[in-house]
Design a protein around this motif. Structure first.
Motif, PDB file in Angstrom:
ATOM      1  N   ARG A 161      43.604 -69.241 -24.247  1.00 37.17           N
ATOM      2  CA  ARG A 161      42.580 -68.609 -23.433  1.00 37.17           C
ATOM      3  C   ARG A 161      42.983 -67.206 -22.978  1.00 37.17           C
ATOM      4  O   ARG A 161      42.528 -66.729 -21.949  1.00 37.17           O
ATOM      5  N   CYS A 163      37.581 -72.848 -19.411  1.00 34.75           N
ATOM      6  CA  CYS A 163      37.971 -71.497 -18.975  1.00 34.75           C
ATOM      7  C   CYS A 163      37.575 -70.476 -20.040  1.00 34.75           C
ATOM      8  O   CYS A 163      37.773 -70.699 -21.234  1.00 34.75           O
ATOM      9  N   ALA A 186      44.235 -66.228 -18.131  1.00 35.52           N
ATOM     10  CA  ALA A 186      44.417 -67.644 -17.826  1.00 35.52           C
ATOM     11  C   ALA A 186      45.895 -68.039 -17.868  1.00 35.52           C
ATOM     12  O   ALA A 186      46.372 -68.798 -17.012  1.00 35.52           O
ATOM     13  N   ILE A 240      37.852 -67.833 -13.756  1.00 36.46           N
ATOM     14  CA  ILE A 240      39.092 -68.133 -14.473  1.00 36.46           C
ATOM     15  C   ILE A 240      40.080 -68.822 -13.546  1.00 36.46           C
ATOM     16  O   ILE A 240      40.698 -69.837 -13.891  1.00 36.46           O
ATOM     17  N   CYS A 264      41.637 -72.751 -13.724  1.00 37.29           N
ATOM     18  CA  CYS A 264      43.089 -72.921 -13.790  1.00 37.29           C
ATOM     19  C   CYS A 264      43.599 -73.752 -12.616  1.00 37.29           C
ATOM     20  O   CYS A 264      44.509 -74.579 -12.773  1.00 37.29           O
TER      21      CYS A 264
END
Length: 478
Positions: A87, A248, A91, A215, A219
Motif C-alpha cells: 500500500r 487502505c 501506510a 490511511i 492502519c
C-alpha cells in the motif's frame, strides 16, 4: 551531549523490476547480493546500526525470512512488520509509527532498503544534523546534492535556513525531463529526493491525521488486531489484521503528507548516493576501463565501448558493442541499449502478460530453511540442488504424485522417512516413496547440500502436504 536514540525503520517493499532479470518479484533487488556478497538490505542495516542496534522493518509476508537473514548478517535485532498487501510508503510508515509508539520509541529514521551510500560516516553525520529539527516537531527529509541533471529522481527545492541548522523545504518536484533537470541543477537550490525521513513517531501520526486521516484510520484498525509471532531466530513478526489493511488506499508519503505539511525541513547530503534504480546505476558502481566498459563477474569486452556486462555464472563476451547492457542469469538474459534502461519494467510487464515464469521467479528460490535450484526438468522428472542452513529443517511432509531420491553432496543430513530417522553423509543416498511422510534436517554446523531427483506424474511445488512446519507455513504453502 549524548546523541539521542534513533530507531531505523527500513522500508523493504518494492519489486525492483527495472533490474530484471536479476531482480524479480519473488526476490527483489534489495535482497540480491549486488555488491560483493552483501545485499543492499544488509548494507542498509549495517549503515543504520551506527544509530542503534534495534531496527524496525516493514516487508511483505513472502520476504520475511530474507529480511531476518539480513538482520542476522548485519548483527541487528528488532521486529518485522508484515504488510498483508502493498500500500505504498504512507501506510508502511503509519504502521511503523504505531508500532513504535507501542514499543516506547520516539525518533524514527525511515530508510528505503535498496539504496547505496558508501560514505557511512558522512551519512550518519547528516542524519544527526536533522535531529534538532525533528525534536522540535518538524518532518525532516534528506536531499542529495545533485551531481548531474538526472531524470530518474524527483527533486526538493531548498528554502531559507532554519534556526535549527536545517532548511525549509520548498516545492517537491516530480521526475523532470532532461531540459527541466538541467534547469533545476543550474538553479543551485534543488536536491534529489532520497526518500529518507526523520521525525518523532507522534508527529508523523499527527501529520497523517491532518492530511491522510483515512490511511491512518485503517492502519490503526489493522494494528489494533495485529498478531505477533516470534521466529526461530528470535525476531518478532508483527502481522496487521489483513481485512482492515486491505481497505487502505495506496499513496506515497510525499503525496499524502510531505507536499501538504507546513513544517517540513530538509538537510542536504553531499556524499555519494544511488537508489540503484536501473542497470545504468548498477553499472556506475563498477570501475570502468579506458573505453567506458564496466564488467562484473566473468564478462569480457573486445573492441567495445560503454558496455556493461553482469555475468556472475559463466563467461559472457561482448565483441564490437557500444552502449549496451548485458545481464546474464541462469535462466534469462537481458540485452538492452543503455538509453532504454528505464524501460526494462515495461518488458517485465509484457513477460508477465505472456505468463512467463522468469518474469516473477528465479530458477534458484530462497526458502526460510535455505534454497533450492531447479537445474533440469523433463517429462516425469525434475532435478534440484537443495541447500539447508545449519540447524534448519524442511517441513514434515508428503507428496501424492512424486517420489524422491536424495544424494548428499556436502555436509550431513538427518533424514526422517516414515517411522525411521537416520543420518547420511557425503556420497550417501536414500529414496522417499510416493506418499511417505518425510523430513530433511541439517544437524551440522556447515551448510547441507543434496541433489534431489523427483519422478512422478506431477512435479509442481503445490504437491506438498505439510504436517508440521517450524516456520508456521500453511499446509500447502510453498
Amino acid at each position: 551531549m549524548k546523541n539521542p536514540t534513533i530507531t531505523a525503520v527500513i522500508l523493504c517493499g518494492g519489486s525492483g523490476t527495472r533490474l530484471w532479470p536479476l531482480s524479480r518479484k519473488s526476490f527483489p533487488k534489495q535482497f540480491v547480493p549486488l555488491l560483493g556478497d552483501k545485499s543492499l538490505l544488509q548494507l542498509t542495516f549495517e549503515r543504520t546500526s551506527g544509530l542503534g542496534e534495534r531496527v524496525l522493518a516493514v516487508a511483505a509476508e513472502d520476504h520475511r525470512f530474507m529480511v531476518t537473514d539480513d538482520m542476522l548478517a548485519a548483527r541487528v535485532a528488532g521486529a518485522v512488520i508484515l504488510e498483508p498487501a502493498a500500500r505504498n510508503t504512507a501506510a508502511a510508515m503509519a504502521l511503523a509509527a504505531l508500532q513504535a509508539i507501542q514499543d516506547g520509541l520516539d525518533l524514527l529514521l525511515f530508510c528505503p532498503a535498496d539504496h547505496h551510500v558508501p560514505d557511512v560516516e558522512g551519512f550518519l553525520r547528516t542524519i544527526r544534523q536533522g535531529v534538532p529539527a525533528a525534536q522540535a516537531g518538524a518532518l525532516v527529509t534528506f536531499g542529495v546534492v545533485p551531481s548531474f541533471p538526472s531524470t530518474a529522481y524527483g527533486y526538493i527545492q531548498r528554502g531559507d535556513s532554519r534556526a535549527d541548522g536545517s532548511f525549509h523545504a520548498g516545492r517537491f518536484i516530480e521526475k523532470p525531463d532532461l531540459a527541466r533537470a538541467q534547469e533545476l541543477l543550474l538553479a543551485g537550490d534543488n536536491l534529489w529526493n532520497a526518500g529518507i525521513f526523520l521525525c518523532r513517531a507522534v508527529i508523523l501520526l499527527e501529520a497523517l491525521e491532518a492530511h491522510a486521516p483515512d490511511i491512518l484510520l485503517t492502519c490503526r484498525q489493522a494494528m489494533a488486531d495485529a498478531q505477533v509471532e516470534v521466529s526461530p531466530s528470535g525476531h518478532a513478526f508483527v502481522r496487521p489484521e489483513a481485512r482492515s489493511f486491505g481497505t487502505c488506499r495506496s499513496q506515497s508519503i510525499d503525496y499524502a503528507v510531505m507536499e501538504q505539511h507546513d513544517n517540513v525541513a530538509v538537510v542536504p547530503f553531499e556524499g555519494q548516493w544511488s537508489d540503484v534504480g536501473s542497470w545504468n546505476a548498477v553499472a556506475d558502481l563498477q570501475v570502468s576501463d579506458g573505453d567506458g566498459n564496466r564488467v562484473a563477474g566473468q564478462g569480457m569486452v573486445h573492441h567495445s565501448s560503454n558496455t556493461f556486462i553482469h555475468a556472475p555464472h559463466r563467461p559472457v563476451v561482448a565483441l564490437g558493442t557500444d552502449n549496451l547492457l548485458i545481464i546474464d542469469t541462469p535462466d534469462a538474459v537481458l540485452v538492452a541499449h543503455r538509453d532504454k534502461a528505464e524501460q526494462v519494467k515495461d518488458v517485465v510487464t509484457r513477460l508477465e502478460q505472456a505468463q512467463c515464469t522468469q518474469a516473477v521467479t528465479h530458477r534458484k528460490v530462497a526458502r526460510p530453511w535455505g534454497w533450492y535450484d531447479s537445474i533440469d526438468r523433463g517429462e516425469r522428472f525434475q532435478v534440484k540442488r537443495i541447500g539447508v542452513k545449519p540447524g534448519a529443517s524442511l517441513s514434515l511432509q508428503k507428496h501424492h504424485h512424486r517420489a524422491e531420491h536424495w544424494v548428499v553432496v556436502k555436509g550431513t543430513a538427518e533424514v526422517t522417512c516414515g517411522e525411521n530417522t537416520f543420518l547420511l553423509s557425503e556420497n550417501q543416498s536414500t529414496y522417499i516413496p510416493i506418499g511417505e511422510v518425510h523430513r530433511l534436517r541439517n544437524p551440522g554446523v556447515v551448510e547441507l547440500e543434496i541433489v534431489e531427483i523427483q519422478s512422478g506424474s506431477y512435479l509442481g511445488e503445490d504437491d506438498i502436504v505439510r504436517l508440521h512446519d517450524t516456520y508456521g507455513r500453511a499446509p500447502q504453502q510453498q
